[in-house]
Design a protein around this motif. Structure first.
Motif, PDB file in Angstrom:
ATOM      1  N   PRO A 139       0.835  -1.197   0.000  1.00 33.54           N
ATOM      2  CA  PRO A 139       0.000   0.000   0.000  1.00 33.54           C
ATOM      3  C   PRO A 139       0.868   1.245   0.000  1.00 33.54           C
ATOM      4  O   PRO A 139       1.945   1.261   0.596  1.00 33.54           O
ATOM      5  CB  PRO A 139      -0.798  -0.138   1.320  1.00 33.54           C
ATOM      6  N   ALA A 140       0.377   2.287  -0.680  1.00 31.10           N
ATOM      7  CA  ALA A 140       1.173   3.506  -0.827  1.00 31.10           C
ATOM      8  C   ALA A 140       1.496   4.084   0.544  1.00 31.10           C
ATOM      9  O   ALA A 140       0.632   4.264   1.387  1.00 31.10           O
ATOM     10  CB  ALA A 140       0.392   4.530  -1.649  1.00 31.10           C
ATOM     11  N   GLY A 141       2.770   4.366   0.764  1.00 30.28           N
ATOM     12  CA  GLY A 141       3.209   5.031   1.979  1.00 30.28           C
ATOM     13  C   GLY A 141       3.413   4.111   3.164  1.00 30.28           C
ATOM     14  O   GLY A 141       3.961   4.531   4.178  1.00 30.28           O
ATOM     15  N   LYS A 142       3.003   2.842   3.084  1.00 31.84           N
ATOM     16  CA  LYS A 142       3.136   1.939   4.222  1.00 31.84           C
ATOM     17  C   LYS A 142       4.451   1.192   4.141  1.00 31.84           C
ATOM     18  O   LYS A 142       4.800   0.638   3.114  1.00 31.84           O
ATOM     19  CB  LYS A 142       1.982   0.940   4.268  1.00 31.84           C
ATOM     20  N   THR A 143       5.189   1.172   5.257  1.00 38.84           N
ATOM     21  CA  THR A 143       6.452   0.437   5.330  1.00 38.84           C
ATOM     22  C   THR A 143       6.562  -0.194   6.711  1.00 38.84           C
ATOM     23  O   THR A 143       6.434   0.492   7.719  1.00 38.84           O
ATOM     24  CB  THR A 143       7.660   1.368   5.098  1.00 38.84           C
ATOM     25  N   ASP A 144       6.788  -1.501   6.756  1.00 39.06           N
ATOM     26  CA  ASP A 144       6.998  -2.189   8.027  1.00 39.06           C
ATOM     27  C   ASP A 144       8.488  -2.284   8.325  1.00 39.06           C
ATOM     28  O   ASP A 144       9.327  -2.148   7.430  1.00 39.06           O
ATOM     29  CB  ASP A 144       6.401  -3.601   7.981  1.00 39.06           C
ATOM     30  N   ASP A 145       8.806  -2.526   9.596  1.00 34.87           N
ATOM     31  CA  ASP A 145      10.197  -2.700  10.012  1.00 34.87           C
ATOM     32  C   ASP A 145      10.604  -4.146   9.720  1.00 34.87           C
ATOM     33  O   ASP A 145      10.412  -5.040  10.552  1.00 34.87           O
ATOM     34  CB  ASP A 145      10.336  -2.382  11.507  1.00 34.87           C
ATOM     35  N   LEU A 146      11.151  -4.389   8.523  1.00 34.46           N
ATOM     36  CA  LEU A 146      11.501  -5.750   8.120  1.00 34.46           C
ATOM     37  C   LEU A 146      12.626  -6.342   8.959  1.00 34.46           C
ATOM     38  O   LEU A 146      12.835  -7.551   8.949  1.00 34.46           O
ATOM     39  CB  LEU A 146      11.889  -5.770   6.636  1.00 34.46           C
ATOM     40  N   LYS A 147      13.332  -5.503   9.717  1.00 31.54           N
ATOM     41  CA  LYS A 147      14.414  -6.007  10.567  1.00 31.54           C
ATOM     42  C   LYS A 147      13.878  -6.855  11.712  1.00 31.54           C
ATOM     43  O   LYS A 147      14.647  -7.516  12.411  1.00 31.54           O
ATOM     44  CB  LYS A 147      15.230  -4.833  11.121  1.00 31.54           C
ATOM     45  N   ARG A 148      12.552  -6.836  11.915  1.00 28.30           N
ATOM     46  CA  ARG A 148      11.957  -7.698  12.946  1.00 28.30           C
ATOM     47  C   ARG A 148      11.942  -9.163  12.511  1.00 28.30           C
ATOM     48  O   ARG A 148      11.738 -10.049  13.327  1.00 28.30           O
ATOM     49  CB  ARG A 148      10.536  -7.218  13.266  1.00 28.30           C
ATOM     50  N   LEU A 149      12.146  -9.412  11.222  1.00 26.64           N
ATOM     51  CA  LEU A 149      12.281 -10.780  10.746  1.00 26.64           C
ATOM     52  C   LEU A 149      13.650 -11.324  11.133  1.00 26.64           C
ATOM     53  O   LEU A 149      14.657 -10.626  11.035  1.00 26.64           O
ATOM     54  CB  LEU A 149      12.122 -10.836   9.217  1.00 26.64           C
ATOM     55  N   SER A 150      13.692 -12.554  11.571  1.00 33.38           N
ATOM     56  CA  SER A 150      14.954 -13.166  11.983  1.00 33.38           C
ATOM     57  C   SER A 150      15.938 -13.202  10.815  1.00 33.38           C
ATOM     58  O   SER A 150      15.614 -13.656   9.726  1.00 33.38           O
ATOM     59  CB  SER A 150      14.687 -14.587  12.482  1.00 33.38           C
TER      60      SER A 150
END
Length: 209
Positions: A139-150
């Protein structure tokens, strides 16, 4: 060609494409490292021994993984009754893939980036179907903190962003083809399935609700 390098007070004989486990270096998987302490450079016809280092010689490499070595047991006993101690230890190590062995002060070759084809807006033929997206668009403008993935650090997160992966929802929606494509582009060698990123992404989505 081979070289003998020094890192962390230890010496290693290396050749291009070798995987070497050395004492921990700073960096994340995918980072480039260089070893300037080269003690010897040799080939089938010639060998150069440094005094103690070979002038102008450098060995480059790429960090493959940050892990820990096999567990060792440290046992101490003194000549007193019940004076003994046992401790376990696992040394932090960095797995490095050796790249180039450079001499005479040569600089490492820079990997050429593929040129981006210039796109011109054209109307698609009515009979031609639009290609299916490789992964769910974020979705436009949405970014999750992918560093939470192991196993995902800042460098790896940037590489995923460059491939258009910015949310856990995209990771959770990956198909087998998506996993194979990203595995190949980032040279993961099965890491996505081994660390169950899709399961982790679904768990993080549920946790954030």
């Amino acid at each position: 060609m081979f070289a003998v390098i020094k890192s962390g007070g230890k010496q290693y004989r290396v050749e291009p494409a070798d995987l070497v486990r050395i004492d921990k270096l700073d960096g994340d998987a995918g980072d480039t490292v260089s070893f300037d302490e080269v003690l010897m450079v040799g080939s089938d016809s010639d060998t150069t021994v440094g005094g103690p280092l070979v002038a102008g010689a450098t060995v480059t490499g790429e960090i493959v993984d940050q892990t820990r070595d096999a567990k060792i047991l440290v046992f101490k006993k003194r000549r007193r009754q019940n004076s003994r101690r046992s401790r376990g230890h696992r040394q932090m190590v960095t797995v490095v893939r050796i790249g180039e062995i450079l001499t005479d002060g040569k600089a490492p070759e820079k990997k050429a980036k593929p040129a981006k084809a210039e796109t011109k807006p054209e109307a698609a033929p009515a009979a031609e179907a639009a290609p299916a997206p490789k992964a769910e668009a974020a979705p436009a403008g949405k970014t999750d903190d992918l560093k939470r993935l192991s196993g995902v650090g800042p460098v790896l997160e940037k590489k995923l962003h460059a491939l258009g992966v910015t949310t856990f929802a995209q990771v959770a929606a990956w198909t087998a083809d998506d996993i194979a494509r990203i595995d190949g582009e980032l040279n993961f060698k099965g890491r996505i399935e081994r660390e169950d990123w899709i399961g982790q992404a679904n768990a993080l989505i549920a946790e954030d609700k």
